[in-house]
Design an enzyme around this catalytic site. Sequence first.
Site, PDB file in Angstrom:
ATOM      1  N   CYS A 126     -15.270  -9.056   6.098  1.00 14.09           N
ATOM      2  CA  CYS A 126     -16.024 -10.188   5.565  1.00 14.09           C
ATOM      3  C   CYS A 126     -15.386 -10.596   4.243  1.00 14.09           C
ATOM      4  O   CYS A 126     -15.400  -9.814   3.277  1.00 14.09           O
ATOM      5  CB  CYS A 126     -17.487  -9.803   5.357  1.00 14.09           C
ATOM      6  N   CYS A 167     -18.372 -18.784   5.024  1.00 13.99           N
ATOM      7  CA  CYS A 167     -17.742 -17.629   5.671  1.00 13.99           C
ATOM      8  C   CYS A 167     -16.310 -17.513   5.149  1.00 13.99           C
ATOM      9  O   CYS A 167     -15.489 -18.413   5.380  1.00 13.99           O
ATOM     10  CB  CYS A 167     -17.742 -17.789   7.189  1.00 13.99           C
TER      11      CYS A 167
END
Length: 261
Positions: free
Chosen positions: A76, A200
């Site tokens: 991530c 994101c």
Amino acid sequence: MTLTFYKYQGTGNDFVIIDNRKSILSKNNTKLFARLCDRKFGIGADGLMLLELPQNKEDDFTMVYFNADGNESSMCGNGGRCLVAFAAFLGVIKDQAVFTAIDGKHKAEIKDGLVHLQMQNVSEIEEHDSHLFLDTGSPHHVTLVNELQNYDVVSEGQRIRNGAPYFESGSNVNFVEKKNGKLFSVRTYERGVENETLSCGTGVTAVALSMYQTNQTDSKEIDIETPGGALKVTFQKKEKGYQNIFLIGPAEQVFKGEIEC
């Protein structure tokens, strides 16, 4: 047990972060992690991270990341940036970091209030008629659309995420609109969250490389607008792909708290 946690956000991508250097939590406690991420019955977050002791002498710490569904996930990018900011807050680092995540080693620097996170090299980008696919630490489907603001990201993202060729393993899905020569708007449907997120990090990295790959831009410094804020991706194009890729943006502590678990 009373658990101390910290809430961080990077362009609206929000995370529960726990200092686990003393192994207060087992990494197998996926039900707890899902509950902590639940926005109705827990703290609420797109994911949960543990900052753990380094695995070797080169590293400052280890990053362990879990999706909102409680399962350990792939890399991530925004989470990595937030964890670097958290490490600086704890005094583990000053303004530079080396750490290991699930996809390998990363370097980072805090400069002018922004976290510069070096991502993994990308050697291959699949080009299809309707989209591109690549792995920037997490798998990403990238497609250009018109009128992104009005696009049904959740329905289309869910359809693509669960369809061929991704099926059960799934892919994150990014919808992109070109604004000018080096500026793109992006909205992302994230697997594991199973919804649109405000930002994101691995997704905007995938978008930047994809837009350069398909000659939508000739800039190697690409600005990305997400619903949660602005990010920048810089990189070098090599014969066999892309290297020296940096994801750059803010990472902020929202609050500290305690919860019974």
